[in-house]
Scaffold this motif. Structure first.
Motif, short mmCIF file in Angstrom:
data_model
loop_
_atom_site.label_atom_id
_atom_site.label_comp_id
_atom_site.label_asym_id
_atom_site.label_seq_id
_atom_site.Cartn_x
_atom_site.Cartn_y
_atom_site.Cartn_z
N VAL A 268 0.86 -1.19 0.00
CA VAL A 268 0.00 0.00 0.00
C VAL A 268 0.89 1.24 0.00
CG1 VAL A 268 -1.80 1.28 1.24
CG2 VAL A 268 -1.82 -1.23 1.24
N THR A 269 0.50 2.27 -0.73
CA THR A 269 1.32 3.47 -0.83
C THR A 269 1.50 4.14 0.53
OG1 THR A 269 -0.52 4.99 -1.19
CG2 THR A 269 0.40 3.90 -3.13
N GLU A 270 2.63 4.82 0.68
CA GLU A 270 2.92 5.45 1.96
C GLU A 270 1.96 6.60 2.27
OE1 GLU A 270 6.95 7.41 1.64
OE2 GLU A 270 6.85 6.37 -0.28
N ILE A 271 1.46 7.29 1.25
CA ILE A 271 0.51 8.38 1.50
C ILE A 271 -0.73 7.84 2.19
CG2 ILE A 271 -0.99 10.09 0.44
CD1 ILE A 271 1.92 10.90 0.36
N THR A 272 -1.27 6.75 1.65
CA THR A 272 -2.46 6.13 2.25
C THR A 272 -2.19 5.67 3.67
OG1 THR A 272 -3.30 5.41 0.11
CG2 THR A 272 -4.12 4.24 2.04
N CYS A 273 -1.06 4.99 3.87
CA CYS A 273 -0.75 4.45 5.21
C CYS A 273 -0.47 5.55 6.21
CB CYS A 273 0.42 3.48 5.12
SG CYS A 273 0.01 1.92 4.31
N HIS A 274 0.25 6.58 5.81
CA HIS A 274 0.52 7.68 6.74
C HIS A 274 -0.78 8.39 7.10
CE1 HIS A 274 4.86 8.14 7.41
NE2 HIS A 274 4.97 7.48 6.28
N GLY A 275 -1.67 8.52 6.14
CA GLY A 275 -2.97 9.13 6.44
C GLY A 275 -3.76 8.32 7.44
N LEU A 276 -3.82 6.99 7.24
CA LEU A 276 -4.55 6.12 8.16
C LEU A 276 -3.92 6.15 9.56
CD1 LEU A 276 -5.16 2.94 5.96
CD2 LEU A 276 -6.93 4.37 7.00
#
Length: 256
Positions: free
Chosen positions: A78-86
């Motif tokens: 999963v992309t880091e943008i998505t994971c950092h957001g979550l």
């Protein structure tokens, strides 16, 4: 079901484990080193030592970050943008602006209702990243922790680092040292340079706060304060903020 998040960054690899109830069971951080593949294997061994077998039937693993494609046992990437957001939504709340200062990039992410609605990323230049601070700390012969302490004592000395490139900024620091400028003032110039670049990147998110700082610099209280002053707004952080990407990955793992 146990969810494991592995965030392999350019500098550090972060691990997070959420138990079947979604509670945080384990976090860890280790240097990534030269090889992301080797970092993934060290992560697997560290998890196993804590009783978390990535090959277990009730375990799901999601990989994210710079080296996410190097985790062969991950069920999903999963992309880091998505994971950092979550991860940031879990730590701070569903709405706000997340500033993540990584080893070689800086990300600014707008969250609304727990979802990423806007983001910008600087991954073309090391200026404004942890790598920049690492290089400058080495040139001054101090640790990054000592750099911050020196900087807090050098605010009023009026030294600025004007170069926009890490290579030229390094030469500028060498020149300042050669002229006999105090290390406190140079240290402040270095941190102010990074903070200014971070704030410039976050400029498109003005009046969209609150602001949250994640990444390796989130535990640097002086840097958090400096970014807040330059933004003209309070910036919050917390002890587990450096694990935001891994936490977000672990949350995704729970729903696989």
């Amino acid at each position: 079901m146990v969810g494991i998040g592995i965030d392999i960054g350019s500098t550090a690899t972060k691990l997070a484990v959420l138990d079947e109830g979604g509670e945080l069971a384990y976090v860890d951080v280790m240097p990534t080193g030269f090889s992301s593949v080797e970092a993934a294997e060290r992560a697997r061994e560290a998890l196993l030592a804590e009783g978390f077998d990535v090959g277990g039937p009730e375990v799901r693993t999601v990989a994210t970050g710079y080296g996410r494609v190097s985790v062969p046992y991950a069920q999903k990437i999963v992309t880091e943008i998505t994971c950092h957001g979550l991860g940031a939504a879990r730590l701070f709340g569903a709405d706000g602006v997340v500033i993540d200062v990584g080893g070689q990039d800086t990300k600014v992410i707008r969250l609304k209702g727990g979802r990423v609605v806007k983001f910008i990323m600087n991954d073309k230049c090391a200026a404004g990243t942890g790598r920049f601070l690492e290089v400058m700390s080495d040139k001054l012969g101090v640790s990054q922790q000592e750099l911050s302490r020196l900087a807090s004592d050098g605010e009023g000395l009026g030294i600025r680092i004007s170069s926009m490139c890490t290579v030229f900024a390094e030469s500028e620091v060498i020149s300042l040292v050669g002229r006999g400028e105090p290390r406190e003032g140079i240290a402040y110039g270095v941190l102010e340079s990074v903070a200014s670049r971070v704030v410039s990147l976050a400029g498109g998110f003005s009046d969209e706060g609150p602001y949250y700082l994640t990444g390796g610099l989130c535990e640097n209280k002086y840097f958090v304060e400096l970014v807040g002053r330059l933004l003209g707004s309070t910036v919050s952080s917390c002890p587990n903020a450096r694990f935001a990407g891994a936490l977000g990955a672990a949350e995704r793992a729970l729903v696989l």
